[in-house]
Design a protein around this motif. Sequence first.
Motif, PDB file in Angstrom:
ATOM      1  N   ASN A  33      45.259  40.615  29.491  1.00 24.53           N
ATOM      2  CA  ASN A  33      46.633  40.205  29.164  1.00 24.53           C
ATOM      3  C   ASN A  33      47.699  41.167  29.670  1.00 24.53           C
ATOM      4  OD1 ASN A  33      45.767  37.896  27.844  1.00 24.53           O
ATOM      5  ND2 ASN A  33      45.510  38.969  25.909  1.00 24.53           N
ATOM      6  N   ASP A  34      47.304  42.312  30.212  1.00 20.55           N
ATOM      7  CA  ASP A  34      48.257  43.301  30.703  1.00 20.55           C
ATOM      8  C   ASP A  34      48.756  42.902  32.088  1.00 20.55           C
ATOM      9  OD1 ASP A  34      49.746  45.492  31.426  1.00 20.55           O
ATOM     10  OD2 ASP A  34      48.170  46.958  30.995  1.00 20.55           O
ATOM     11  N   VAL A  35      50.025  42.551  32.198  1.00 23.46           N
ATOM     12  CA  VAL A  35      50.631  42.096  33.457  1.00 23.46           C
ATOM     13  C   VAL A  35      50.538  43.172  34.542  1.00 23.46           C
ATOM     14  CG1 VAL A  35      52.778  41.288  34.526  1.00 23.46           C
ATOM     15  CG2 VAL A  35      52.189  40.562  32.219  1.00 23.46           C
ATOM     16  N   GLU A  36      50.511  44.433  34.144  1.00 21.10           N
ATOM     17  CA  GLU A  36      50.420  45.539  35.102  1.00 21.10           C
ATOM     18  C   GLU A  36      49.109  45.506  35.888  1.00 21.10           C
ATOM     19  OE1 GLU A  36      52.756  47.900  35.843  1.00 21.10           O
ATOM     20  OE2 GLU A  36      54.093  46.709  34.603  1.00 21.10           O
ATOM     21  N   ASN A  37      48.105  44.823  35.377  1.00 20.17           N
ATOM     22  CA  ASN A  37      46.804  44.761  36.045  1.00 20.17           C
ATOM     23  C   ASN A  37      46.635  43.530  36.925  1.00 20.17           C
ATOM     24  OD1 ASN A  37      46.020  47.132  34.822  1.00 20.17           O
ATOM     25  ND2 ASN A  37      45.091  46.094  33.081  1.00 20.17           N
ATOM     26  N   ASP A  38      47.651  42.706  37.050  1.00 20.19           N
ATOM     27  CA  ASP A  38      47.515  41.449  37.788  1.00 20.19           C
ATOM     28  C   ASP A  38      47.136  41.631  39.254  1.00 20.19           C
ATOM     29  OD1 ASP A  38      47.955  39.967  35.573  1.00 20.19           O
ATOM     30  OD2 ASP A  38      49.981  39.340  36.097  1.00 20.19           O
ATOM     31  N   TRP A  39      47.436  42.761  39.844  1.00 22.03           N
ATOM     32  CA  TRP A  39      47.083  43.025  41.239  1.00 22.03           C
ATOM     33  C   TRP A  39      45.606  43.345  41.400  1.00 22.03           C
ATOM     34  CZ3 TRP A  39      44.794  47.668  42.049  1.00 22.03           C
ATOM     35  CH2 TRP A  39      44.940  48.610  41.030  1.00 22.03           C
ATOM     36  N   SER A  40      44.912  43.691  40.307  1.00 14.49           N
ATOM     37  CA  SER A  40      43.568  44.265  40.413  1.00 14.49           C
ATOM     38  C   SER A  40      42.479  43.268  40.800  1.00 14.49           C
ATOM     39  CB  SER A  40      43.196  44.992  39.131  1.00 14.49           C
ATOM     40  OG  SER A  40      43.130  44.105  38.040  1.00 14.49           O
ATOM     41  N   GLY A  41      42.716  41.984  40.715  1.00  6.95           N
ATOM     42  CA  GLY A  41      41.803  41.005  41.285  1.00  6.95           C
ATOM     43  C   GLY A  41      40.591  40.643  40.463  1.00  6.95           C
ATOM     44  N   PHE A  42      39.485  40.353  41.196  1.00  4.45           N
ATOM     45  CA  PHE A  42      38.252  39.931  40.527  1.00  4.45           C
ATOM     46  C   PHE A  42      37.034  40.478  41.265  1.00  4.45           C
ATOM     47  CE2 PHE A  42      38.391  36.790  43.863  1.00  4.45           C
ATOM     48  CZ  PHE A  42      37.068  36.463  44.115  1.00  4.45           C
ATOM     49  N   TYR A  43      35.918  40.430  40.572  1.00  4.97           N
ATOM     50  CA  TYR A  43      34.619  40.854  41.100  1.00  4.97           C
ATOM     51  C   TYR A  43      33.605  39.835  40.606  1.00  4.97           C
ATOM     52  CZ  TYR A  43      30.285  43.508  41.343  1.00  4.97           C
ATOM     53  OH  TYR A  43      29.000  43.884  41.599  1.00  4.97           O
ATOM     54  N   SER A  44      32.714  39.382  41.494  1.00  5.22           N
ATOM     55  CA  SER A  44      31.717  38.395  41.075  1.00  5.22           C
ATOM     56  C   SER A  44      30.398  38.606  41.806  1.00  5.22           C
ATOM     57  CB  SER A  44      32.224  36.974  41.335  1.00  5.22           C
ATOM     58  OG  SER A  44      32.432  36.760  42.718  1.00  5.22           O
ATOM     59  N   ARG A  45      29.299  38.190  41.139  1.00  2.84           N
ATOM     60  CA  ARG A  45      27.954  38.221  41.726  1.00  2.84           C
ATOM     61  C   ARG A  45      27.357  36.828  41.596  1.00  2.84           C
ATOM     62  NH1 ARG A  45      26.532  42.669  38.181  1.00  2.84           N
ATOM     63  NH2 ARG A  45      24.952  41.266  37.412  1.00  2.84           N
ATOM     64  N   TRP A  46      26.753  36.347  42.682  1.00  2.00           N
ATOM     65  CA  TRP A  46      26.214  34.992  42.742  1.00  2.00           C
ATOM     66  C   TRP A  46      24.772  35.001  43.235  1.00  2.00           C
ATOM     67  CZ3 TRP A  46      29.551  30.908  41.559  1.00  2.00           C
ATOM     68  CH2 TRP A  46      30.898  31.243  41.448  1.00  2.00           C
TER      69      TRP A  46
END
Length: 112
Positions: A33-46
Amino acid sequence: MWYRWEDIYGFYMNKLPSLGWKIEYVQSALDDNDVENDWSGFYSRWRKEGFDGELWISSNYNQFDEKTEVIFDKTPIYQSTSWIEELPKNVCIYENLNQEDCVVIEDKTKVK
């Protein structure tokens, strides 16, 4: 809007399952919920039947270069088993596959 990683995230979350890929792990700034972290993206494993390894996909906004970055990586799956019957006196740990010398751990609590 510079949060292009959100579009990339949505694309892979929708497209890969329809191609037989199963998500093993995902972490996203959308869950924060922290707007300051919106640039940090995502990480996923498939994982996918017949694919030798895991597909790792991540994306984030690089604030310094002002670009969205996407990283794809095919990673082997390492299986582990509990085959040690007695507690060894020490453990030798290699931090990467090409390392010649290992780090020896002899502290009994850490070995356990």
